[in-house]
Design an enzyme around this catalytic site. Structure first.
Site, short mmCIF file in Angstrom:
data_model
loop_
_atom_site.label_atom_id
_atom_site.label_comp_id
_atom_site.label_asym_id
_atom_site.label_seq_id
_atom_site.Cartn_x
_atom_site.Cartn_y
_atom_site.Cartn_z
N LYS A 13 1.15 -1.48 -0.36
CA LYS A 13 -0.34 -0.42 0.22
C LYS A 13 0.64 1.04 0.09
O LYS A 13 0.56 2.08 -0.83
CB LYS A 13 -0.89 0.10 1.21
CG LYS A 13 -2.33 -0.12 1.25
CD LYS A 13 -3.00 0.00 2.27
CE LYS A 13 -2.32 0.53 3.77
NZ LYS A 13 -2.13 -1.21 4.43
N ARG A 122 10.64 -7.34 5.32
CA ARG A 122 10.76 -5.68 5.53
C ARG A 122 12.11 -4.58 6.22
O ARG A 122 12.20 -5.69 6.92
CB ARG A 122 9.57 -5.35 5.62
CG ARG A 122 8.88 -3.68 5.19
CD ARG A 122 7.91 -3.38 5.16
NE ARG A 122 6.89 -2.73 6.56
CZ ARG A 122 5.34 -3.42 6.22
NH1 ARG A 122 5.09 -2.21 4.87
NH2 ARG A 122 5.20 -3.11 7.54
N ARG A 164 -1.64 -8.27 13.81
CA ARG A 164 -1.56 -7.33 12.97
C ARG A 164 -2.51 -8.00 11.19
O ARG A 164 -4.10 -7.23 11.43
CB ARG A 164 -0.20 -6.79 12.11
CG ARG A 164 0.11 -5.72 13.43
CD ARG A 164 1.39 -5.25 12.99
NE ARG A 164 1.99 -4.12 11.48
CZ ARG A 164 2.22 -4.50 10.39
NH1 ARG A 164 3.75 -4.87 11.03
NH2 ARG A 164 2.67 -3.51 9.74
P1 ADP Z 1 0.75 -1.25 9.00
O1 ADP Z 1 2.31 -1.21 7.36
O2 ADP Z 1 0.31 -2.31 8.96
O3 ADP Z 1 -0.24 -0.86 7.64
P2 ADP Z 1 0.70 1.15 8.84
O4 ADP Z 1 2.30 2.47 9.09
O5 ADP Z 1 0.19 1.84 8.68
O6 ADP Z 1 1.21 0.14 9.53
O7 ADP Z 1 0.33 1.20 10.61
C1 ADP Z 1 0.72 1.86 12.15
C2 ADP Z 1 -0.06 1.45 12.63
O8 ADP Z 1 0.04 2.61 13.50
C3 ADP Z 1 -0.69 0.52 13.40
O9 ADP Z 1 -0.84 -0.74 13.55
C4 ADP Z 1 -2.27 1.03 13.81
O10 ADP Z 1 -1.70 1.05 15.54
C5 ADP Z 1 -1.69 2.80 13.88
N1 ADP Z 1 -2.62 3.37 12.86
C6 ADP Z 1 -2.44 3.59 11.53
N2 ADP Z 1 -3.55 3.86 10.86
C7 ADP Z 1 -4.60 3.74 11.91
C8 ADP Z 1 -6.07 3.97 12.20
N3 ADP Z 1 -6.60 4.28 10.57
N4 ADP Z 1 -6.76 3.74 12.91
C9 ADP Z 1 -6.32 3.15 13.83
N5 ADP Z 1 -4.47 2.75 13.81
C10 ADP Z 1 -4.11 2.84 13.33
#
Ligand code: ADP
Ligand code: ZN
Length: 215
Positions: A13, A122, A164
């Site tokens: 993503k 990663r 996750r």
């Molecule tokens: P991933 O690689 O899992 O997509 P992100 O970098 O998008 O991870 O997000 C890392 C962490 O930030 C998530 O595991 C969560 O704890 C928090 N987070 C990010 N976006 C959201 C959201 N929209 N709602 C709730 N928590 C979020």
């Protein structure tokens, strides 16, 4: 164009969102990056988010929605946005529909087995924010773009990854049905794309598939 990128952790993503947002000329808004930046700056939001992030849990809806609402009010969002990592719950999607509803939702579909191997391998560069897979690096510890030392995100360690993925299936995947019902879903089936020597699909092919789906 107001876009959402939906997909499990490890779907690519972030990488695709970066490419597509610059192609379309809309800001790339990653809530994960915003939380990591907030934490680095030790803001109250960052400090509150940390314990959820480290555990692979979702930050409470109210905290995320307030942060996104503020971000979408900035002038660079006047022509649209590309949201990456938000919404992650039906409550967040409903809140977004009230703030500024998306035009289309791109779902990047990748099966769990593939996600697992991608995530454990990663590595991230603290300087340029680039993400790389160890299989594509000559030296696993050095950023091929800027030469800085790469690190593994705390939440990319195996125990947190499985949580996750569970959180994604339980709380975020219902959004597929939510946006399908609104006629906004564009599904990208990455398994249907050609495979490279390592058995995975190519970033350029996913990028093209996304642009085609948005036409
Ligand atoms: P991933 O690689 O899992 O997509 P992100 O970098 O998008 O991870 O997000 C890392 C962490 O930030 C998530 O595991 C969560 O704890 C928090 N987070 C990010 N976006 C959201 C959201 N929209 N709602 C709730 N928590 C979020
Ligand atoms: Zn770098």
């Amino acid at each position: 164009m107001k876009l959402i990128f939906l997909g499990p952790p490890g779907a690519g993503k972030g990488t695709q969102a970066t490419g597509v947002s610059s192609h379309l000329g809309v800001p790339h808004i990653s809530t994960g990056d915003m939380f990591r930046a907030a934490l680095k700056n030790q803001t109250p939001t960052g400090i509150e988010a940390k314990r959820y992030m480290d555990a692979g849990e979702l930050v409470p809806d109210s905290v995320v929605v307030a942060m996104v609402k503020e971000r979408l009010a900035e002038p660079d969002c006047a022509n649209g946005y590309l949201l990456d990592g938000f919404p992650r719950t039906v409550e967040q999607a409903q809140a977004l529909d009230e703030i500024c509803a998306p035009d289309a939702v791109v779902e990047i579909h990748v099966p769990d087995e593939r996600l697992l191997s991608r995530l454990t391998g990663r590595r991230v560069c603290p300087k340029c924010n680039g993400t790389f897979h160890i299989s594509s690096l000559a030296d696993e510890t050095v950023c091929p773009v800027c030469g800085d030392a790469l690190y593994q995100r705390e939440d990319d360690k195996p125990a947190t990854i499985s949580n996750r993925l569970k959180v994604y299936h339980d709380q975020t995947s219902p959004l597929v049905g939510y946006y399908e019902g609104l006629g906004k879903l564009r599904r990208i089936d990455t398994e249907a794309l050609p495979k490279d020597a390592a058995g995975d699909c190519r970033r350029e092919d996913v990028f093209q598939a996304i642009l085609t789906a948005l036409e």
